[in-house]
Design a protein around this motif. Structure first.
Motif, PDB file in Angstrom:
ATOM      1  N   ILE A  14       0.833  -1.199   0.000  1.00 44.65           N
ATOM      2  CA  ILE A  14       0.000   0.000   0.000  1.00 44.65           C
ATOM      3  C   ILE A  14       0.870   1.251   0.000  1.00 44.65           C
ATOM      4  CG2 ILE A  14      -1.670   1.315   1.371  1.00 44.65           C
ATOM      5  CD1 ILE A  14      -2.871  -1.383   2.213  1.00 44.65           C
ATOM      6  N   LEU A  15       1.926   1.246   0.785  1.00 49.57           N
ATOM      7  CA  LEU A  15       2.832   2.396   0.807  1.00 49.57           C
ATOM      8  C   LEU A  15       3.536   2.583  -0.535  1.00 49.57           C
ATOM      9  CD1 LEU A  15       4.381   2.132   4.381  1.00 49.57           C
ATOM     10  CD2 LEU A  15       2.704   3.770   3.548  1.00 49.57           C
ATOM     11  N   SER A  63      -2.000   4.718  -9.286  1.00 50.14           N
ATOM     12  CA  SER A  63      -3.403   5.076  -9.085  1.00 50.14           C
ATOM     13  C   SER A  63      -4.282   3.829  -9.052  1.00 50.14           C
ATOM     14  CB  SER A  63      -3.864   6.028 -10.178  1.00 50.14           C
ATOM     15  OG  SER A  63      -3.791   5.404 -11.450  1.00 50.14           O
ATOM     16  N   TYR A  64      -3.986   2.852  -9.884  1.00 48.70           N
ATOM     17  CA  TYR A  64      -4.790   1.627  -9.910  1.00 48.70           C
ATOM     18  C   TYR A  64      -4.685   0.871  -8.588  1.00 48.70           C
ATOM     19  CZ  TYR A  64      -6.424  -2.997 -11.229  1.00 48.70           C
ATOM     20  OH  TYR A  64      -7.088  -4.190 -11.270  1.00 48.70           O
ATOM     21  N   HIS A  65      -3.477   0.690  -8.100  1.00 45.99           N
ATOM     22  CA  HIS A  65      -3.300  -0.087  -6.885  1.00 45.99           C
ATOM     23  C   HIS A  65      -3.725   0.706  -5.648  1.00 45.99           C
ATOM     24  CE1 HIS A  65      -1.599  -3.650  -8.626  1.00 45.99           C
ATOM     25  NE2 HIS A  65      -0.827  -2.892  -9.397  1.00 45.99           N
ATOM     26  N   THR A  66      -3.628   2.025  -5.692  1.00 37.81           N
ATOM     27  CA  THR A  66      -4.162   2.820  -4.601  1.00 37.81           C
ATOM     28  C   THR A  66      -5.677   2.707  -4.551  1.00 37.81           C
ATOM     29  OG1 THR A  66      -2.312   4.367  -4.779  1.00 37.81           O
ATOM     30  CG2 THR A  66      -4.238   5.126  -3.580  1.00 37.81           C
ATOM     31  N   TYR A  67      -6.308   2.693  -5.723  1.00 33.37           N
ATOM     32  CA  TYR A  67      -7.747   2.502  -5.782  1.00 33.37           C
ATOM     33  C   TYR A  67      -8.153   1.124  -5.225  1.00 33.37           C
ATOM     34  CZ  TYR A  67     -12.341   1.593  -7.786  1.00 33.37           C
ATOM     35  OH  TYR A  67     -13.648   1.253  -7.955  1.00 33.37           O
ATOM     36  N   LEU A  68      -7.390   0.107  -5.572  1.00 31.54           N
ATOM     37  CA  LEU A  68      -7.697  -1.235  -5.054  1.00 31.54           C
ATOM     38  C   LEU A  68      -7.503  -1.336  -3.537  1.00 31.54           C
ATOM     39  CD1 LEU A  68      -6.175  -3.648  -7.716  1.00 31.54           C
ATOM     40  CD2 LEU A  68      -8.570  -3.063  -7.351  1.00 31.54           C
ATOM     41  N   ALA A  69      -6.496  -0.623  -3.040  1.00 31.52           N
ATOM     42  CA  ALA A  69      -6.222  -0.681  -1.593  1.00 31.52           C
ATOM     43  C   ALA A  69      -7.309   0.035  -0.823  1.00 31.52           C
ATOM     44  CB  ALA A  69      -4.881  -0.050  -1.296  1.00 31.52           C
TER      45      ALA A  69
END
Length: 69
Positions: A14-15, A63-69
């Protein structure tokens, strides 16, 4: 005791996603300012494409993985 030790939350992932999102956003903003000639004169426009390219490469997965997190 850290909040990540109670549950299996992938804190490092996440970081990393947040870091990629932040770096990508900064590079896209700087690249767009370079394209418009706000930061440097338009005669040095050859420096804008690598900055924008790196910004896109960092921003999209961040942005994609931040959205998933």
């Amino acid at each position: 005791m850290s909040p990540c030790s109670k549950e299996k939350v992938p804190c490092k992932s996440i970081l990393l996603a947040i870091a990629l999102f932040t770096v990508g956003t900064v590079l896209l903003v700087v690249g767009s300012l370079l394209v418009t000639g706000t930061i440097i004169p338009a005669e040095y426009a050859d420096r804008t494409i690598p900055v924008l390219g790196l910004g896109v490469i960092a921003f999209l997965p961040g942005s994609y993985h931040t959205y998933l997190a």
